[in-house]
Design a protein around this motif. Structure first.
Motif, PDB file in Angstrom:
ATOM      1  N   PRO A 342     -22.616  24.715  65.825  1.00 26.99           N
ATOM      2  CA  PRO A 342     -23.117  24.457  64.473  1.00 26.99           C
ATOM      3  C   PRO A 342     -24.682  24.809  64.557  1.00 26.99           C
ATOM      4  O   PRO A 342     -25.345  25.363  63.408  1.00 26.99           O
ATOM      5  N   GLY A 343     -25.237  23.884  64.916  1.00 28.57           N
ATOM      6  CA  GLY A 343     -26.688  23.693  64.902  1.00 28.57           C
ATOM      7  C   GLY A 343     -27.448  24.387  65.956  1.00 28.57           C
ATOM      8  O   GLY A 343     -26.854  25.478  66.475  1.00 28.57           O
ATOM      9  N   THR A 344     -28.585  24.060  66.354  1.00 28.62           N
ATOM     10  CA  THR A 344     -29.616  25.041  67.309  1.00 28.62           C
ATOM     11  C   THR A 344     -29.835  24.410  68.238  1.00 28.62           C
ATOM     12  O   THR A 344     -30.224  25.320  69.306  1.00 28.62           O
ATOM     13  N   VAL A 414     -17.442  18.244  65.726  1.00 26.89           N
ATOM     14  CA  VAL A 414     -17.548  17.591  64.465  1.00 26.89           C
ATOM     15  C   VAL A 414     -16.998  15.949  64.857  1.00 26.89           C
ATOM     16  O   VAL A 414     -17.665  15.113  64.237  1.00 26.89           O
ATOM     17  N   ASP A 415     -16.035  15.809  65.563  1.00 27.04           N
ATOM     18  CA  ASP A 415     -15.680  14.503  65.857  1.00 27.04           C
ATOM     19  C   ASP A 415     -16.726  13.538  66.689  1.00 27.04           C
ATOM     20  O   ASP A 415     -16.899  12.487  66.294  1.00 27.04           O
ATOM     21  N   GLU A 466     -31.305  14.446  65.105  1.00 22.65           N
ATOM     22  CA  GLU A 466     -30.278  15.151  65.018  1.00 22.65           C
ATOM     23  C   GLU A 466     -29.827  15.610  63.637  1.00 22.65           C
ATOM     24  O   GLU A 466     -28.823  16.340  63.556  1.00 22.65           O
ATOM     25  N   ARG A 467     -30.903  15.479  62.759  1.00 19.97           N
ATOM     26  CA  ARG A 467     -30.620  15.486  61.405  1.00 19.97           C
ATOM     27  C   ARG A 467     -30.346  17.057  61.057  1.00 19.97           C
ATOM     28  O   ARG A 467     -29.400  17.286  60.325  1.00 19.97           O
ATOM     29  N   ASP A 468     -30.735  18.042  61.600  1.00 19.96           N
ATOM     30  CA  ASP A 468     -30.319  19.359  61.399  1.00 19.96           C
ATOM     31  C   ASP A 468     -29.082  19.673  61.921  1.00 19.96           C
ATOM     32  O   ASP A 468     -28.524  20.315  61.184  1.00 19.96           O
ATOM     33  N   VAL A 473     -23.270  20.539  61.154  1.00 19.75           N
ATOM     34  CA  VAL A 473     -21.875  20.276  61.217  1.00 19.75           C
ATOM     35  C   VAL A 473     -21.126  19.757  60.088  1.00 19.75           C
ATOM     36  O   VAL A 473     -19.962  20.222  59.850  1.00 19.75           O
ATOM     37  N   ILE A 474     -21.745  19.173  59.065  1.00 18.96           N
ATOM     38  CA  ILE A 474     -21.011  18.986  57.712  1.00 18.96           C
ATOM     39  C   ILE A 474     -20.513  20.421  56.991  1.00 18.96           C
ATOM     40  O   ILE A 474     -19.774  20.340  56.703  1.00 18.96           O
TER      41      ILE A 474
END
Length: 741
Positions: A342-344, A414-415, A466-468, A473-474
């Motif tokens: 999901p992220g970059t 996600v997990d 890891e914020r972005d 992921v949310i």
């Protein structure tokens, strides 16, 4: 004559509740002078951004344009803007890096800031507050002094950067406001993008248009990489890659890893379309990534990614097909994973957690093939990302995976983040009240070679880095209907939101958390989610939004049944009541709101006593005292604070003591006892310094300077002001003067 340090009878020492001691005026000033502050960060100017490569050809005209624009703008006291435009992967970032190495560093000696806005773009909008927060920290501003609101961060950035000649480099700008927000007060902003922005040009920005390499320049580049290449064959490769540097580099790097093949083999296979997918959807997506979605050239203002670029996108797509088709199975699996993420960015720990094997070898092959790059970052562990053009290609490949396979990989991602965030929250905020159970996997299982983090400070840095990805992921978990994971992540991330003031994130993810709680019919979770959104809105100054969330949460308290949830709602309502009293301003309004807040905090205090929760008891007692002080009930406030301090000391809740001392000082001021107010404030300063609560130390020194001024104690006031200047200088709020030109 100073009245501080005496109690009307000339005594040298006076005690107040707690363990504070007041000494005579001169010794008091010396005591403040002796407070030890954290050292200032190293004064080295920031040097951010991708480094230049050693092999670089042509671009003479573009480099000259950048140089001339920079020289002209550097001589102007007003800040300047340069736009570098071209299709994705054509070499815009590398062009800027070469210009920086050759000339721009000397023109802007106070540092270089860099950001890729794609890392901060969500649903088309960029989180500019996060970008400015990163800039402020790079300029030496301590994290405790970075404010939460965008307007405040913008103002602080302009203040800190005002004396500095800075070069700010920003990749992947899509809209003019994104660029304007990042212009340094004096210096140069260089932005890259896939199309020109007419409104910036109207503001005076200089345009540099970067086209694919012509045949001569491309041939030279290929032969510098592959010295034995025949000139005609090299020219064929350039033509087949449409002069696109990223495609050329990928093709030659791929060949270099296969010594049994020749450049002629590459030409033959590309010409035959052996590696093409024939997938029109993939071609279209690559065109978008390259900039081919922009339609006809816009206002004749440079690269807009019109139809002329379609051939470039197809050429790059064909080269990437060829490269990916020949990598090992493990590396191909990694490539697919990057397309699913999901992220970059990704770490080796994440990739292993989602089932990748031979991760180090695979990452090495992706790096050597120029499909992936290392992300410039001070945090550990290393993070990897695909170039945005390559990422579009990888996502098309990932879409070809069976739906269940793709979904199972997403679930593993996600997990991993849900467990990691829960462990991080536990280390940052300790034994606070949580609804979710502890994660099943221990922290040691999430990091293969070493733990992801080892203590609270380390965990907070990991969460921030890891914020972005966490936000992405949310959103994915919400889209997939994994409701429990949505609210688990939101609850765990309060540690990050509250500590680093990522307030917009808190609101956005919290709304998804509310929906998840409603899907699961969990009133307790919904209360927690609404309260988190309310607290973020409160800190952003949006009291109406905060109150509406709490109204909805209050209606759920009875079915939820947990007194701790009642406590957090009453606390938030009390804070809003105090804020409304301050904003309304009249003595009557302040008094009425203070009494309303006191009653709410008393209810929160009772809820925490019922659990019992010692930390909650201390916090709510402190809040009750704040409301009593606002309502001018000074003596009552002192009694509540003494009880709170006693519980805090008995339970080891040391971080609350500086806060208690500061409110105690305000109560003594209200009673007209300046000496005791000073004693409490000095105690707050001492404790805050020992606990490294720098914002509280700043608050204590500022209050102490004001008290010394009221008492006409010039030595103490001077000592406080000097210590305050030193603190703010060490925390990066007052940068050293720029060196003379």
């Amino acid at each position: 004559m100073s009245s501080l340090g005496t109690d009307g009878g000339g005594a040298t020492y006076n005690s107040v509740s707690g363990d504070a001691v007041v000494v005579g005026p001169l010794l008091m000033a010396q005591h403040i002078e002796g407070i030890q502050l954290p050292p200032a960060a190293p004064a080295a100017p920031p040097c951010q951004g991708p480094p230049p490569t050693r092999v670089f050809v042509n671009r003479t005209e573009e480099l000259a344009g950048l140089r001339d624009a920079a020289l002209a703008l550097a001589a102007d006291p007003e800040p300047g803007v340069v736009m570098v435009v071209g299709v994705g992967g054509v070499g815009k970032t590398q062009l800027v890096a070469q210009a920086v190495r050759r000339e721009l560093t000397q023109l802007f000696p106070d540092g270089q800031l860099y950001v890729d806005l794609e890392d901060h773009r969500r649903d088309g909008a960029v989180d500019l507050a996060a970008v400015l927060g990163g800039f402020l920290r790079a300029l030496g501003v301590h994290k405790d002094y970075v404010p939460g609101r965008l307007a405040e961060r913008t103002a602080l950035f302009r203040s800190v950067a005002a004396p500095l000649r800075l070069l700010v480099k920003v990749d992947n700008v899509q809209h003019a406001p994104e660029a304007r927000a990042l212009v340094p007060p004096q210096g140069l902003l260089v932005v890259t993008g896939r199309r020109a922005l007419p409104s910036l040009l109207m503001d005076g920005a200089v345009l540099i248009d970067v086209a694919p390499l012509d045949e001569a320049a491309g041939t030279e580049l290929v032969r510098r990489w592959y010295a034995d290449a025949d000139e005609g064959t090299a020219a064929d490769v350039v033509r087949l890659c449409a002069g696109h540097p990223l495609a050329l580099r990928a093709a030659v790097e791929w060949l270099a890893a296969r010594p049994q093949l020749t450049l002629e083999d590459v030409v033959r296979d590309l010409t035959a379309g052996r590696y093409g997918t024939g997938d029109d959807g993939a071609r279209e997506a690559m065109g978008v990534a390259m900039g081919a979605s922009g339609g006809p050239a816009q206002d004749g203002l440079g690269a807009s990614g019109g139809p002329a670029q379609d051939g470039v996108g197809e050429a790059v797509d064909a080269v990437l097909d060829a490269v990916v088709a020949e990598v090992s199975d493990d590396t191909r699996h990694l490539y697919d994973l990057f397309g699913v993420l999901p992220g970059t960015t990704a770490t080796a720990d994440l990739l292993r957690a989602v089932g990748a094997t031979r991760v180090d070898a695979g990452l090495g092959e992706l790096l050597s093939s120029r499909l992936a790059v290392l992300v410039e970052s001070a945090d550990r562990p290393l993070r990897y990302r695909l170039h945005d053009v390559v990422r579009a290609h990888a996502r098309q490949y990932a879409r070809a995976l069976p739906a269940e396979r793709r979904r199972s990989l997403l679930r593993l991602v996600v997990d991993f983040y849900a467990d990691a965030a829960a462990h991080g929250d536990a280390l940052v905020l300790g034994a606070r009240f949580r609804i979710q159970p502890p994660p099943v996997r221990p922290l040691a299982e999430l990091g293969v070679r070493k733990p992801l983090f080892t203590d609270g400070a380390d965990a907070l840095e990991w969460l921030d880095a890891e914020r972005d990805n966490l936000q992405a992921v949310i959103r994915v978990a919400a889209d997939e209907g994994w409701h429990q994971e949505v609210w688990r992540l939101c609850e765990s991330l309060w540690a990050l939101y509250h500590s680093r003031k990522h307030l917009a994130d808190c609101v956005g993810s919290g709304l998804l958390g509310i929906e998840a709680a409603q899907h699961e019919a969990r009133p307790d979770v919904e209360i927690r989610m609404r309260n988190q959104v309310a607290r973020a809105a409160y800190e952003l100054g949006d009291l109406d939004r905060a109150e509406s969330q709490l109204d909805a949460a209050t209606g759920l308290l009875e079915p939820a049944g947990d007194p701790r949830l009642s406590g957090v709602v009453w606390e938030s309502r009390g804070l809003i009541a105090l804020a409304r009293g301050r904003s309304e301003g009249t003595p009557r309004a302040v008094g009425e709101r203070a009494e309303e807040a006191r009653q709410l905090f008393e209810r929160a205090l009772a809820a925490n006593r019922a659990v019992p929760d010692p930390h909650g008891v201390v916090v709510q007692s402190y809040n009750v005292a704040q409301a009593l002080v606002a309502g001018e009930r000074w003596t009552d406030a002192l009694g509540v604070l003494d009880e709170a301090a006693e519980v805090a000391r008995a339970t080891g809740d040391e971080p609350m003591l500086p806060r208690i001392d500061l409110v105690r000082a305000q109560a003594f001021v209200g009673l007209g006892s300046l000496d005791r107010a000073v004693a409490a404030t000095v105690a707050a300063a001492d404790r805050a310094a020992s606990l490294k609560q720098l914002a509280k130390l700043d608050q204590a020194l500022e209050l102490l300077a004001a008290l010394a001024d009221r008492a006409e104690d010039r030595p103490l006031r001077a000592a406080c002001e000097e210590k305050l200047r030193e603190l703010r200088r060490n925390m990066g709020l007052e940068p050293p003067a720029a060196p003379p030109a």
